[in-house]
Design an enzyme around this catalytic site. Sequence first.
Site, PDB file in Angstrom:
ATOM      1  N   THR A  77      75.380  15.662  18.793  1.00 48.87           N
ATOM      2  CA  THR A  77      76.517  15.787  17.873  1.00 48.87           C
ATOM      3  C   THR A  77      76.676  17.211  17.355  1.00 48.87           C
ATOM      4  O   THR A  77      75.705  17.956  17.228  1.00 48.87           O
ATOM      5  CB  THR A  77      76.368  14.821  16.688  1.00 48.87           C
ATOM      6  OG1 THR A  77      75.083  15.028  16.097  1.00 48.87           O
ATOM      7  CG2 THR A  77      76.494  13.384  17.150  1.00 48.87           C
ATOM      8  N   CYS A  98      63.908   3.800   4.200  1.00 48.03           N
ATOM      9  CA  CYS A  98      64.101   4.302   2.832  1.00 48.03           C
ATOM     10  C   CYS A  98      63.752   5.777   2.680  1.00 48.03           C
ATOM     11  O   CYS A  98      64.295   6.486   1.830  1.00 48.03           O
ATOM     12  CB  CYS A  98      63.241   3.511   1.845  1.00 48.03           C
ATOM     13  SG  CYS A  98      63.188   1.740   2.167  1.00 48.03           S
ATOM     14  N   CYS A 107      66.061   9.085   2.274  1.00 50.82           N
ATOM     15  CA  CYS A 107      66.712   9.360   0.985  1.00 50.82           C
ATOM     16  C   CYS A 107      65.707   9.421  -0.163  1.00 50.82           C
ATOM     17  O   CYS A 107      65.803  10.256  -1.054  1.00 50.82           O
ATOM     18  CB  CYS A 107      67.763   8.302   0.672  1.00 50.82           C
ATOM     19  SG  CYS A 107      69.169   8.318   1.795  1.00 50.82           S
ATOM     20  N   HIS A 108      64.748   8.505  -0.162  1.00 42.28           N
ATOM     21  CA  HIS A 108      63.859   8.377  -1.315  1.00 42.28           C
ATOM     22  C   HIS A 108      62.545   9.130  -1.145  1.00 42.28           C
ATOM     23  O   HIS A 108      61.697   9.091  -2.025  1.00 42.28           O
ATOM     24  CB  HIS A 108      63.574   6.897  -1.593  1.00 42.28           C
ATOM     25  CG  HIS A 108      64.773   6.153  -2.091  1.00 42.28           C
ATOM     26  ND1 HIS A 108      65.221   6.253  -3.393  1.00 42.28           N
ATOM     27  CD2 HIS A 108      65.640   5.324  -1.475  1.00 42.28           C
ATOM     28  CE1 HIS A 108      66.304   5.480  -3.551  1.00 42.28           C
ATOM     29  NE2 HIS A 108      66.585   4.925  -2.392  1.00 42.28           N
ATOM     30  N   GLU A 135      76.733  20.932  -1.024  1.00 42.71           N
ATOM     31  CA  GLU A 135      76.381  21.888   0.036  1.00 42.71           C
ATOM     32  C   GLU A 135      77.481  22.890   0.378  1.00 42.71           C
ATOM     33  O   GLU A 135      77.324  23.688   1.297  1.00 42.71           O
ATOM     34  CB  GLU A 135      75.961  21.111   1.305  1.00 42.71           C
ATOM     35  CG  GLU A 135      74.725  20.248   1.068  1.00 42.71           C
ATOM     36  CD  GLU A 135      74.114  19.663   2.331  1.00 42.71           C
ATOM     37  OE1 GLU A 135      74.702  19.821   3.422  1.00 42.71           O
ATOM     38  OE2 GLU A 135      73.042  19.032   2.228  1.00 42.71           O
ATOM     39  N   TRP A 191      70.513  23.659   8.090  1.00 44.56           N
ATOM     40  CA  TRP A 191      71.925  24.043   7.978  1.00 44.56           C
ATOM     41  C   TRP A 191      72.155  25.120   6.940  1.00 44.56           C
ATOM     42  O   TRP A 191      73.217  25.764   6.935  1.00 44.56           O
ATOM     43  CB  TRP A 191      72.783  22.817   7.604  1.00 44.56           C
ATOM     44  CG  TRP A 191      72.407  22.305   6.245  1.00 44.56           C
ATOM     45  CD1 TRP A 191      71.481  21.349   5.981  1.00 44.56           C
ATOM     46  CD2 TRP A 191      72.890  22.784   4.984  1.00 44.56           C
ATOM     47  NE1 TRP A 191      71.353  21.203   4.615  1.00 44.56           N
ATOM     48  CE2 TRP A 191      72.207  22.061   3.984  1.00 44.56           C
ATOM     49  CE3 TRP A 191      73.834  23.751   4.608  1.00 44.56           C
ATOM     50  CZ2 TRP A 191      72.437  22.276   2.624  1.00 44.56           C
ATOM     51  CZ3 TRP A 191      74.054  23.968   3.259  1.00 44.56           C
ATOM     52  CH2 TRP A 191      73.366  23.231   2.276  1.00 44.56           C
ATOM     53  N   ASP A 215      63.869  16.291  17.540  1.00 48.66           N
ATOM     54  CA  ASP A 215      65.036  16.394  16.663  1.00 48.66           C
ATOM     55  C   ASP A 215      65.397  17.850  16.378  1.00 48.66           C
ATOM     56  O   ASP A 215      65.787  18.212  15.276  1.00 48.66           O
ATOM     57  CB  ASP A 215      64.805  15.631  15.340  1.00 48.66           C
ATOM     58  CG  ASP A 215      66.077  15.547  14.498  1.00 48.66           C
ATOM     59  OD1 ASP A 215      67.179  15.529  15.077  1.00 48.66           O
ATOM     60  OD2 ASP A 215      65.951  15.507  13.257  1.00 48.66           O
TER      61      ASP A 215
END
Length: 724
Positions: free
Chosen positions: A271, A643, A646-647, A100, A427, A336
């Site tokens: 954050t 999972c 990521c998957h 990135e 981002w 979110d």
Amino acid sequence: MRAYLMTLAAAASALTLGLVACSNNPPTSTEPAQAANALGAAAVTQERLLKADSEPGSWLAVGGTYDEQRFSKLEALNETNVANLGLAWYSDIDTERGQESTPVVVDGVMYLTTAWSMVKAYDIKTGGKLWEYDPKVNRDKGSDACCDVVNRGVAAWNGKIIFGSLDGRLISLDGKTGKEVWSVKTVPEGTHHTITGAPRIANGKIFIGNGGAEYDIRGNIAAFDAETGKKLWNWFAVPGDPSKPYEQPELVEAAKTWKGDQYWKLGGGATIWDTIVYDPKTNLVFFGTGNGLSWAQEARSPGGGDNLYVSSIVALDADTGKYAWHYQETPGDEWDYDNTNPLMIADLPMKDGKKHVVMQASKNGFYYILDAKSGKLLSAEKYVPETNWATHIDMATGRPVENPDARYSKSGKPVIIWPAALGMHNWHPMAYSPETGYVYIPVTVSNAAYDALDNFVYNPNGWNTGTDFAGGASLYTKPGAPPRGNVTSYILAWDPVKAKEVWRIPNKEYGASGLLATSGNLIFSGNHNGEFAAYDSRTGKELWTAPTQARVVAAPSTYMVDGQQQVAILVGARGLPPGQTRTVGVSANNSRILVFRPGGSAMLPTALVAAATPSGKVTISPPLQTANNETVAAGEQAFAANCAVCHGVTAVPGAGATAPDLRYSSLLPFKAQFNGPVRAGERATRGMPGFGNMLNEETTDAILAYIIKRANDEKALQEAAAKQ
Ligand code: CA
């Protein structure tokens, strides 16, 4: 495996080109420092950063200049000649995860970071690797990275190359040798904090935040001395334990916007994991804060409240860290909607005169323009029309007018909301050309069914979103329901002053990639179809493409080498582009740095040279399903929670997925072998954490059963397609 989720005037004059092409001539405006400083000097000073726009032969910081417009004044490459670009050189990157970072180019050297916070330095004339540095992040730390073990780049300062590591260290390296100068831990030991963002630097102070709001942390940003790593100030984004004195006076007011005691016990979130911008005109540091902990507001602040300073843009005095102003884009966020997307500073001709502004294409689908000095809201309009969590922003109050059904944790009713948690933009860096007046935004249009968990219980080892990712699925079966999830993606040219779309370039393959704009009437962007492309910044017309053999998420940078304008792009993201096979022996996703120059004639290999696992998906041969429907259903829920991030949601890795397509796993017939990586952590060094301490065997068995189901679903589809 881990929780869903979620889940560019005219051509350069011949005179200018002639001057810079001759190495014996005195330095010109396009490469003064390169000629003056030794290779690897990284001699970046405050004065040099302040004048970065007059040194377009370098790319001194990830965002280009302090305003972070990712705009280059170079025009040697332009709409008349960009078609002559060819590959100058490339170098394989030895990680298999998302890449990135934006290459920083100074004093003849390109510096970039890769997955797992590794740093690499290349001679920009030869492409030769000068040095590399591996902070040796414990691979177990990968389980704390919500959204992959990525890193977005370095800051160069006074001979040093400074970056953050996934495990929360701030590390300073010698620009010539890559030897460590100092290293400091910026986060507490043993917590879920991660650093994936690039540090920013001004007047000898380094600014860095961190991520982890889904776990149990309290958002903060801090400044460190660039020479020593000594902490100079800290700012907390949410109030802590109310029985103790608040660290900052504004937290007294902020605490009044929270309810209950869960927020400070769990950390509260907010954050500061990506954008940080320093504005020399105001001496303020601007940044965005992320979501609260948990997402579902009733679980973190029962009864509501704005929950300051979640999902906000905040300005602090750069010298002292003292609060200056804030603007909360999503009060009481429960979708979110981090406000951590890239911020940009610009001087815009607004309707009541020229304004010095900070602006953002927010995750939440609105484009915000704020007065940089006061934080006053100047404009807020939907840049993606599908956005439905709010109808509009009331300019009198600055507050969103929400869709009455949007607050799912208050209503207790699942609801389809646009955008989903990955946002209408994330981002991936946008770019602004002051010449066209357009902002170029990588847009991803998505929706999700948000549903609160009936009984939220804090999980110290996992995500704490308070939402049920499998809930609300039935809403998509109702008449008139929209297509679920990731719907479409495109590059948007947006006029920020008129708050209007100008044009869009649809992507051939869903996903977002970072952007660069130049004075040569160009924008550059990679894509998820395996290409790096240049477009006319005025019209969006495609002018040039080159194969990348990889998905691209990072943003390019541009600079001069021996009188030639070159463009660099770091490629590699989860999965490979459609039809692409693996060609990099050390990287399953063909991670590389690619550099293009006029007349470049280098070629990427067409086949894998080193032995490795073939990644072509020609056939699928899963075992027969032996589990019952209840087990498969339990597996679906557990897969979504542990999972899918990521998957891939429903075990289909899309552009946002960061790990292999498990439906094709050779381990599916063998539970004991499946349990090796899944429970015992046998592939922890490759970024797959063992879940044996977090999930019981019944749960991982159910996950296996669900993956086998999804593999058989795919097999049936492939067989049906083969019969046609
Ligand atoms: Ca977030």
